[in-house]
Scaffold this motif. Structure first.
Motif, PDB file in Angstrom:
ATOM      1  N   ILE A 178       0.850  -1.144  -0.116  1.00  0.00           N
ATOM      2  CA  ILE A 178      -0.157   0.050  -0.278  1.00  0.00           C
ATOM      3  C   ILE A 178       0.907   1.252   0.044  1.00  0.00           C
ATOM      4  CG2 ILE A 178      -1.607   1.460   1.296  1.00  0.00           C
ATOM      5  CD1 ILE A 178      -2.758  -1.325   2.227  1.00  0.00           C
ATOM      6  N   ALA A 179       2.039   1.386   0.757  1.00  0.00           N
ATOM      7  CA  ALA A 179       2.669   2.271   0.965  1.00  0.00           C
ATOM      8  C   ALA A 179       3.510   2.780  -0.371  1.00  0.00           C
ATOM      9  CB  ALA A 179       3.771   2.230   2.090  1.00  0.00           C
ATOM     10  N   ARG A 180       3.887   1.737  -1.225  1.00  0.00           N
ATOM     11  CA  ARG A 180       4.703   1.777  -2.446  1.00  0.00           C
ATOM     12  C   ARG A 180       3.705   2.529  -3.569  1.00  0.00           C
ATOM     13  NH1 ARG A 180       8.781  -3.277  -2.514  1.00  0.00           N
ATOM     14  NH2 ARG A 180       9.057  -2.634  -4.809  1.00  0.00           N
ATOM     15  N   THR A 181       2.291   2.603  -3.227  1.00  0.00           N
ATOM     16  CA  THR A 181       1.674   3.160  -4.417  1.00  0.00           C
ATOM     17  C   THR A 181       1.839   4.790  -4.225  1.00  0.00           C
ATOM     18  OG1 THR A 181      -0.507   3.622  -2.698  1.00  0.00           O
ATOM     19  CG2 THR A 181      -0.300   1.613  -4.079  1.00  0.00           C
ATOM     20  N   LEU A 182       2.494   4.987  -3.194  1.00  0.00           N
ATOM     21  CA  LEU A 182       2.643   6.600  -2.778  1.00  0.00           C
ATOM     22  C   LEU A 182       3.676   7.356  -3.478  1.00  0.00           C
ATOM     23  CD1 LEU A 182       1.139   6.773   0.667  1.00  0.00           C
ATOM     24  CD2 LEU A 182       0.179   7.180  -1.228  1.00  0.00           C
ATOM     25  N   THR A 183       4.675   6.435  -4.388  1.00  0.00           N
ATOM     26  CA  THR A 183       5.671   7.092  -4.966  1.00  0.00           C
ATOM     27  C   THR A 183       5.851   6.538  -6.537  1.00  0.00           C
ATOM     28  OG1 THR A 183       8.171   7.203  -4.573  1.00  0.00           O
ATOM     29  CG2 THR A 183       7.043   4.877  -4.054  1.00  0.00           C
ATOM     30  N   ASP A 184       5.844   7.356  -7.207  1.00  0.00           N
ATOM     31  CA  ASP A 184       6.037   6.993  -8.680  1.00  0.00           C
ATOM     32  C   ASP A 184       7.680   6.968  -9.023  1.00  0.00           C
ATOM     33  OD1 ASP A 184       5.360   6.064 -11.280  1.00  0.00           O
ATOM     34  OD2 ASP A 184       5.219   8.151 -11.978  1.00  0.00           O
ATOM     35  N   THR A 185       8.132   5.886  -8.388  1.00  0.00           N
ATOM     36  CA  THR A 185       9.573   5.956  -8.794  1.00  0.00           C
ATOM     37  C   THR A 185      10.135   4.446  -8.776  1.00  0.00           C
ATOM     38  OG1 THR A 185       9.886   5.634  -6.050  1.00  0.00           O
ATOM     39  CG2 THR A 185      10.192   7.838  -6.927  1.00  0.00           C
ATOM     40  N   PHE A 186      11.309   3.806  -8.581  1.00  0.00           N
ATOM     41  CA  PHE A 186      11.689   2.534  -8.668  1.00  0.00           C
ATOM     42  C   PHE A 186      11.050   1.357  -8.123  1.00  0.00           C
ATOM     43  CE2 PHE A 186      14.486  -1.057  -7.809  1.00  0.00           C
ATOM     44  CZ  PHE A 186      14.892  -1.249  -9.105  1.00  0.00           C
ATOM     45  N   ALA A 187      10.574   1.851  -6.927  1.00  0.00           N
ATOM     46  CA  ALA A 187       9.747   0.861  -5.910  1.00  0.00           C
ATOM     47  C   ALA A 187       7.988   1.072  -5.967  1.00  0.00           C
ATOM     48  CB  ALA A 187      10.275   1.114  -4.571  1.00  0.00           C
ATOM     49  N   GLY A 188       7.730   1.943  -7.167  1.00  0.00           N
ATOM     50  CA  GLY A 188       6.492   2.157  -6.679  1.00  0.00           C
ATOM     51  C   GLY A 188       5.571   0.874  -7.475  1.00  0.00           C
TER      52      GLY A 188
END
Length: 237
Positions: A178-188
């Protein structure tokens, strides 16, 4: 502060730092090694594993699950009650979201940028089942086998390896997903991929619980579950 309150704080802080490590090291890797995805994944996985060891060793005496799947399985096995499980999962999700915001801000990015990386293919979902089943098996095997003091190294080693041998790069954790939806980066990860990922993680956790009941039909006092290990405490990634 009660024991449960301390556990809530530990879960929020631990999950937040874990997510910050996953996202932050991913951003750093893409900037340090542009164009080399393999090297980026290596940097990301090693940083995540190193932080996992440190977090579990530091917070295990209070609570160090950092993972709703582990917390749910502790509820199923009776290691914790329903109110505690709800509180701990809430702390993990909120802490993970805060960790994502902090990671973005540390690298001078917007606090929130919704990820556009769609990951929910059949292969990725199978990878999440395998990744989560393996993680729960490692945690349960270490704790039920009386090796709870080694769980930090076992979990970190597994996660570093699972970054590479699973097609999904081993999210294996609903709060982190869920947290990784908040970053449009490598880990998103795109919000559209979250529900399939979480369902796959729950399937993997349930499969591992069934396997653990076969491998460890009798629990020893030294190796009950991650939650019972210290003060009804949990462990992991």
């Amino acid at each position: 502060m009660t024991a449960l309150h301390r556990r809530l704080v530990a879960e929020a802080v631990g999950t937040g730092v874990l997510v910050a490590a996953v996202i932050g090291s991913g951003i750093a890797a893409t900037r340090l090694s542009p164009g080399d995805v393999g090297l980026q994944l290596l940097q990301n996985s090693l940083a995540t594993g190193a932080v996992l060891v440190a977090l579990i060793l530091a917070l295990q005496p209070v609570s160090a699950a950092f993972n709703p799947v582990v917390t749910l399985l502790d509820r199923v096995t009776g290691a914790i009650d329903t109110p505690a499980a709800i509180g701990l999962i809430g702390a993990q999700v909120l802490g993970g979201a805060a960790g994502a915001l902090v990671a973005n801000l540390m690298f001078d990015l917007p606090a929130v940028s919704i990820a556009a990386h769609h990951r929910a293919t059949g292969g990725h979902l199978l990878g999440e089942v395998v990744a989560t089943a393996g993680l729960v098996l490692v945690i349960g095997g270490a704790t039920r086998g009386g090796r709870g003091d080694k769980v930090a190294y076992a979990v970190a080693g597994y996660i570093v390896g699972a970054y590479w041998f699973t097609s999904s790069t081993s999210f294996a954790n609903p709060a982190v997903t869920i947290a990784r939806t908040l970053t449009d980066t490598f880990a998103g990860i795109s919000p559209a991929s979250v529900v399939p990922y979480v369902l796959a993680q729950l399937v993997g956790g349930a499969a591992a619980l069934g396997l653990l009941s076969v491998l460890y039909p009798t629990r020893t006092p030294a190796g009950e579950s991650a939650a019972a290990q210290t003060v009804a405490e949990e462990t992991v990634a």
